[in-house]
Design an enzyme around this catalytic site. Structure first.
Site, PDB file in Angstrom:
ATOM      1  N   SER A 185       3.100  17.043  26.373  1.00 15.28           N
ATOM      2  CA  SER A 185       4.203  16.321  25.725  1.00 15.28           C
ATOM      3  C   SER A 185       5.100  15.824  26.849  1.00 15.28           C
ATOM      4  CB  SER A 185       5.020  17.242  24.803  1.00 15.28           C
ATOM      5  OG  SER A 185       5.820  18.128  25.596  1.00 15.28           O
ATOM      6  N   TYR A 220      19.509  29.681  24.726  1.00 17.14           N
ATOM      7  CA  TYR A 220      18.877  30.898  24.203  1.00 17.14           C
ATOM      8  C   TYR A 220      18.543  31.889  25.333  1.00 17.14           C
ATOM      9  CZ  TYR A 220      14.900  33.579  22.343  1.00 17.14           C
ATOM     10  OH  TYR A 220      14.021  34.579  22.004  1.00 17.14           O
ATOM     11  N   LYS A 278       8.455  19.170  33.183  1.00 20.67           N
ATOM     12  CA  LYS A 278       8.373  20.408  33.972  1.00 20.67           C
ATOM     13  C   LYS A 278       7.323  20.294  35.071  1.00 20.67           C
ATOM     14  CE  LYS A 278      11.020  23.227  31.403  1.00 20.67           C
ATOM     15  NZ  LYS A 278      12.153  23.997  31.893  1.00 20.67           N
ATOM     16  N   VAL A 288       0.010  27.093   9.520  1.00 21.20           N
ATOM     17  CA  VAL A 288      -0.747  27.013  10.773  1.00 21.20           C
ATOM     18  C   VAL A 288      -1.127  25.554  11.017  1.00 21.20           C
ATOM     19  CG1 VAL A 288      -2.992  27.616  11.799  1.00 21.20           C
ATOM     20  CG2 VAL A 288      -1.617  29.364  10.612  1.00 21.20           C
ATOM     21  N   TYR A 289      -0.841  25.049  12.228  1.00 22.53           N
ATOM     22  CA  TYR A 289      -1.199  23.660  12.554  1.00 22.53           C
ATOM     23  C   TYR A 289      -2.691  23.594  12.869  1.00 22.53           C
ATOM     24  CZ  TYR A 289       3.805  22.433  13.285  1.00 22.53           C
ATOM     25  OH  TYR A 289       5.153  22.205  13.144  1.00 22.53           O
ATOM     26  N   THR A 321       7.204  26.097  32.506  1.00 25.27           N
ATOM     27  CA  THR A 321       6.567  26.555  31.279  1.00 25.27           C
ATOM     28  C   THR A 321       5.069  26.711  31.492  1.00 25.27           C
ATOM     29  OG1 THR A 321       5.838  25.801  29.077  1.00 25.27           O
ATOM     30  CG2 THR A 321       6.731  24.141  30.531  1.00 25.27           C
ATOM     31  N   TYR A 334       8.094  16.514  27.261  1.00 25.99           N
ATOM     32  CA  TYR A 334       8.812  17.692  27.739  1.00 25.99           C
ATOM     33  C   TYR A 334       7.986  18.469  28.764  1.00 25.99           C
ATOM     34  CZ  TYR A 334       9.676  22.672  27.882  1.00 25.99           C
ATOM     35  OH  TYR A 334       9.811  23.962  28.322  1.00 25.99           O
ATOM     36  N   HIS A 335       6.765  18.842  28.374  1.00 26.72           N
ATOM     37  CA  HIS A 335       5.951  19.627  29.303  1.00 26.72           C
ATOM     38  C   HIS A 335       5.760  18.876  30.611  1.00 26.72           C
ATOM     39  CE1 HIS A 335       4.655  21.644  25.458  1.00 26.72           C
ATOM     40  NE2 HIS A 335       4.926  22.686  26.213  1.00 26.72           N
ATOM     41  N   ASN A 370      16.835  13.649  31.959  1.00 20.90           N
ATOM     42  CA  ASN A 370      17.711  14.824  32.015  1.00 20.90           C
ATOM     43  C   ASN A 370      17.093  15.929  32.862  1.00 20.90           C
ATOM     44  OD1 ASN A 370      20.112  16.300  30.820  1.00 20.90           O
ATOM     45  ND2 ASN A 370      18.469  17.666  30.104  1.00 20.90           N
TER      46      ASN A 370
END
Ligand SMILES: NC(=O)c1ccc[n+]([C@@H]2O[C@H](COP(=O)([O-])OP(=O)(O)OC[C@H]3O[C@@H](n4cnc5c(N)ncnc54)[C@H](O)[C@@H]3O)[C@@H](O)[C@H]2O)c1
Ligand SMILES: NC(=O)c1ccc[n+]([C@@H]2O[C@H](COP(=O)([O-])OP(=O)(O)OC[C@H]3O[C@@H](n4cnc5c(N)ncnc54)[C@H](O)[C@@H]3O)[C@@H](O)[C@H]2O)c1
Lengths: 409, 409
Positions: free
Chosen positions: A189, A21, A195, A264-265, A154, A191-192, A128
């Protein structure tokens, strides 16, 4: 609109993750401005969609078609190398052949929910991202030591501390002594966290090997259109709205388009930084045009405005009304483990000082997102919008997206 | 000597990395005190020695022999499982079969120089350590949710900041607001960074899944002897003195024994925390006996004294003199990238508050190290002591230890 200035003449930029993206929009933005661009991508992002039964709202062309069409539209060739940066042989060949002046590294698994689907995907994400970035560091050190690494981090690396978030470093006075140290990180997470790991590794490589590096702690990016990606239907960018890859804002706009209440969460006080994709591409250009010094690990917070989820919902409601939509909002249980009501004040002045002129969300929501949601309404599968991943569960057995096959019965 | 107290009755402790230096001593210490012990190890540490042509000064028995001999000597069985914790199937079976109350996780590639030999070993180190720890977290979450994770970190995670080092967290007041955040980390090798990554991952797992975790940021461990490892020659622990796995102190003592000048890297002001192996095993027992609460990520700095390299050299010189050795000191170029003259004041009160009674280096150097260096003098290969790995180089092609085959000509 930002005029294409040919500041890039002769500069060679490798875009790792250039089919993604942000990477695709950046590749075209830089190519249009005279930079020599090489895209490196293994297309794993498209594979994730295939495997989970997801799809972008906007129909995107295969990468080979995209690159060919760009050549026809713009009269500029983009070098394309399909491969995995975790494969060091592939990456070394690419770097040695292309000889980049800058490597922009977008090439990671970038979804927090994806990293929380199951153990295998958590491990995949950290492997990865961390190993890919280590390989990029080694390739630069060995084959392109003067090359500037521009790495996408991020804002989520910082978490939501109860103090102001600075750009990468914080000066701490403690027991009468003072030092400027890496800002404490609290990734929310796997993912975070990948980073967070990358940032620590790059800081070390900049010190040990004198790599020149810029870490861009990016906020949530929104918007489909840049000047270049709208130049031809075959160049259009992706719009993810599903519960795994779609951000809250993207999901809200799709929900508004189909008359579904915005979900909304939890309490909705979760506040983050946001920016328009047209600002992402400019930020990258600014970073490249003003490179870090050798041995410098420079950190910019790359976003333009901060919003809570409730504020986003209100903007979608208000802008939806302008487009004649009656938008409702409801709260759903939060599948994430995160603060829902917290202090948030993140600095983001360094890119502004270098010339960034922000596009603001409330001025642009309709043009950047809503018109696409309405245009491609027939492609929307509302089953995909539901929260798909529960942070508290993350099973060790392999998870599948039941949402994607729901509605078939 | 510390008396064996049977505080462990019925408690089940899995020791990941139980064939290693700290793990073996800990396994016997706990087994002697009535804990049911399971050793999990893939023996990669022995493989590294084979591949690099290195060897421990003290001749260690194969793990199967060691465990069998311990059974005969102590009348206690240790459960032994040979396998890789990066293999989740193996790890899950081990955890489900043994049902630990505590997992003590020593099972990582633990040498900073090893992680800087070449790209492949840098990648191996981060993969092995980060993914292994992720697997341990997933196995606990899924199969032993009430189990206490005791994870070995390193004091090297903190680097050498110009302010006091706290235990895991620091309270920061910034622009008029205050928060207690993870202490900023600055790992100085890919090994140290792997531990930084682990700590961030474990903090997250404790929050998301309520894992009970203790991170022990351990200083440099020295000493060969614990009560149990000295109970029989087949139980003796390893003593690494080579340039890859040996610490400065271990190398100095071996150099003193053979009449080679102590080789100080650079200025010698590098200051770190140290502890006796007899304190390591006690610290682990203390951590197990006083477990973290569910959802708590507790950090202890595990060391007893701090020394600069020059101070270590002086102690070896002085204690060597007592043993009739004339010890010289010289400076060699520093193969590492590190501050050689810096502030260092690291807190380490939490384990003391829980009852740790330190053995101090200057009282114990001869008994803990020098007598072994003299006893096994014939096994010393001085070629192996040289700095073997240069932080500024770390090639992308595979490195071999030329030192190990030098001296053959
Ligand atoms: N989109 C956002 O809102 C956002 C926000 C903050 C940060 N970021 C970061 O910006 C970067 C780009 O994000 P995006 O939204 O464009 O993501 P994306 O998934 O659309 O693009 C990433 C691209 O990288 C490729 N890739 C992944 N792993 C690779 C590997 N090992 N080898 C080669 N190619 C690989 C994928 O195939 C994909 O095309 C990511 O690093 C992301 O974490 C994005
Ligand atoms: N020795 C020190 O001075 C010191 C200082 C600070 C921290 N530590 C930490 O303490 C722990 C133990 O250190 P040590 O000196 O005993 O190291 P060691 O290398 O002697 O022991 C580690 C053991 O773990 C095993 N292992 C490694 N990876 C594994 C895997 N994937 N699966 C199964 N087993 C695996 C090895 O075979 C080895 O037996 C390490 O985590 C180390 O980082 C040690």
């Amino acid at each position: 609109a930002q005029q294409a200035s040919y500041s890039g003449s002769g500069r060679r930029v490798m875009i790792v993750g250039g089919d993604g993206y942000c990477g695709w929009a950046t590749a075209l933005h830089l190519s249009a401005r005279g930079y020599a661009v090489s895209i490196v991508d293994n297309l794993c992002r498209r594979t994730f969609d295939l495997q989970l039964g997801l799809d972008t709202l906007t129909p995107i062309a295969p990468i080979h078609t995209r690159v060919k069409r760009w050549g026809q539209v713009a009269g500029r060739d983009i070098d394309l190398r399909i491969g995995d940066i975790c494969d060091f042989e592939f990456l070394s060949e690419a770097v040695q052949a292309f000889r980049p002046d800058a490597v922009v590294h977008f090439g990671e698994q970038r979804s927090a929910p994806y990293s929380m689907i199951d153990r295998a995907r958590a491990v995949f994400t950290q492997h990865n991202n961390v190993i890919g970035t280590l390989n990029v560091l080694f390739a630069i050190k060995e084959f392109a030591p003067d090359c500037h690494l521009v790495k996408l981090g991020t804002m989520g690396e910082y978490g939501t501390p109860n103090i102001d978030i600075e750009e990468g470093y914080i000066t701490i006075t403690h027991n009468g002594r003072t030092d400027t140290l890496p800002y404490p990180k609290q990734g929310g997470s796997f993912y975070h966290l990948s980073k967070v790991h990358d940032s620590a590794n790059i800081l070390f490589a900049s010190r040990a090997w004198k790599v020149a590096a810029t870490d861009l702690n990016q906020g949530v990016v929104y918007g489909v259109a840049t000047e270049e990606t709208m130049a031809d239907p075959l160049l259009i960018n992706r719009y993810d709205y599903d519960g795994v890859f779609g951000t809250a804002l993207n999901r809200f706009v799709v929900q508004a388009a189909v008359g579904h209440p915005l979900t909304v969460y939890g309490k909705g006080g979760q506040t983050r930084g946001y920016l328009d994709i047209r600002d992402t591409v400019r930020c990258i250009q600014i970073a490249i045009d003003n490179p870090a010094a050798k041995g410098e690990f420079r950190v910019f917070n790359q976003f333009t405005e901060q919003f809570s989820v409730n504020e986003l919902a209100a903007i979608v409601q208000q802008q939806g009304a302008k487009a004649g939509l009656d938008v409702q909002v409801k709260s759903v249980p939060n599948p994430r483990v995160e603060a829902e009501d917290h202090y948030y004040n993140a600095k983001h002045t360094r890119l502004m000082e270098l010339g960034l002129q922000p596009h603001l969300l409330s001025d642009n929501l309709i043009d950047s997102l809503l018109k696409f949601a309405l245009q491609y309404k027939d492609r929307i599968n509302t089953d995909l919008i539901k929260p798909a991943v529960d942070w508290r569960k993350t099973p060790v057995s392999s998870g599948t997206m039941q949402a994607a096959v729901a509605g078939k019965h």
